[in-house]
Write an enzyme that holds these catalytic residues in place. Sequence first.
Site, mmCIF file in Angstrom:
data_model
loop_
_atom_site.group_PDB
_atom_site.id
_atom_site.type_symbol
_atom_site.label_atom_id
_atom_site.label_comp_id
_atom_site.label_asym_id
_atom_site.label_seq_id
_atom_site.Cartn_x
_atom_site.Cartn_y
_atom_site.Cartn_z
ATOM 1 N N GLU A 231 53.455 6.234 48.482
ATOM 2 C CA GLU A 231 53.332 5.162 47.492
ATOM 3 C C GLU A 231 51.857 4.785 47.489
ATOM 4 O O GLU A 231 51.379 4.088 48.374
ATOM 5 C CB GLU A 231 54.238 3.978 47.869
ATOM 6 N N CYS B 132 49.340 -3.374 44.469
ATOM 7 C CA CYS B 132 49.241 -2.027 43.902
ATOM 8 C C CYS B 132 49.720 -1.971 42.463
ATOM 9 O O CYS B 132 49.263 -1.122 41.692
ATOM 10 C CB CYS B 132 50.009 -1.025 44.765
#
Length: 479
Positions: A251, A285
């Site tokens: 990720e 993010c």
Amino acid sequence: MTYPDTQLFIDDQWLDAAEGRTIDVQNPATGQVIGRVAHATTQDLDRAADSVRRGFEVWRDYTPAQRSKIMRKAAELVRSRVDEIAALMTQEQGKPLVEAKGEILAGADIIDWFADEGLRVYGRLVPHRANPAIQQLVIKDPVGPVAAFTPWNFPINQVVRKLGAGLAAGCSMIVKAPEETPASPAALVRAFQDAGLPAGVLALVYGNPAEISEYLIAHPVIRKITFTGSTAVGKQLAALAGRHMKRVSMELGGHAPVIVCEDADIELAVKTMSRAKFRNAGQVCISPTRFLVHESVRQDFAKAFAEVATGLNVGDGLAEGTEMGPLANTRRVDAMSALYADAVERGATVLSGGKRIGDEGNFWAPTVLDDVPAEAKLFNEEPFGPVAAIRGFQDLDEAITEANRLSYGLAGYAFTRSLATADRLTRRVEVGMLWVNMPAMPSAELPFGGVKDSGYGSEGGPEAMEAYLNTRAVSIAHQ
């Protein structure tokens, strides 16, 4: 509350590092050292690997219902300790206390969801094509001990997404948590220990990230790697894992586009995206970063967005009324300064912020820039901070092309009243997660992950479980 020193957790014991080495932990609001965290050696890592090897042999034989009971108990303990853990998180990470509490409570919900999802890991029986006496089974088994590497921006959330899925699948885990924010992950691990997790199923280490990742990824005990962090580091770890044939989930970074169409509800777009942009000081993010706004509404959008940014109360996350805390470290302050200077030099218009606040701590003013050229670093490098970059577009295809121009593909946002436009964006914008007319609302039951250079694999939904399972075929001819 007093901030504690943080030890390693190995084989159900809290321990100092073998050589007694430690790393200082700073409060990003003051710059002051508030504690220390143990710095693991290879001797510590070997002990951790041996413990999770033995712990896996125990945990894999627990029934899904038995695992679920322990995980649910851990979630309840986390909820009961939310005030204590949140105070630790705010001191070490900087985010406002209300955001810290929200992260912790969401983390408890994620644990609960995976505790239930583990009950739904099923194999299947496949009829043989020619002989009904042959029994064909598809079996799902835990992949084995896992090494999990997590970042400092969400010290609880990023651990539980990995830990919840891994434990529910029957894996044991070594968590390499962030040295900048060690106490809140340690509090999470303590909740699992107090809930009755068997010795060796979970280990927690800190130290030199590069040394630990290189050592654990190559270690013969470890069968899977899961990492959350930058794309550059993720590529290095994935390459190392590939050399050792280890399964990987990544990720990685993002640079989320926001497409505000001509028919958008501007008030809604400003309200939702300003909150999202400055949450956790932009250190998210999936934070919206590249604002692509139709020229007919760009001026109104930019003005309103800047007004929100200017009005935010920036300060110590422990202080009442704080809406945005400091950046987590001085590296982020330097990065904001460089990105801001480059954009202005290339012709961007400053609507708000653009400077450090005070001379104590890592505070950066919420910043909004308009007319940002596409070649500016801010439109090409993930800012990971409280800086919003706006540029206009005339045609939707132009906006989609710009949204897809970068190699990132984690998250994206769009605002439109047209179902046809929403459908077009759904099919054309190359991201793993797209939110239309709303803020990001990830949940445990939805996939969480990106495409392209933003990684592969999921940290949510049933898809997250698959990464921790081996699928095997067994055929039995009855005699």
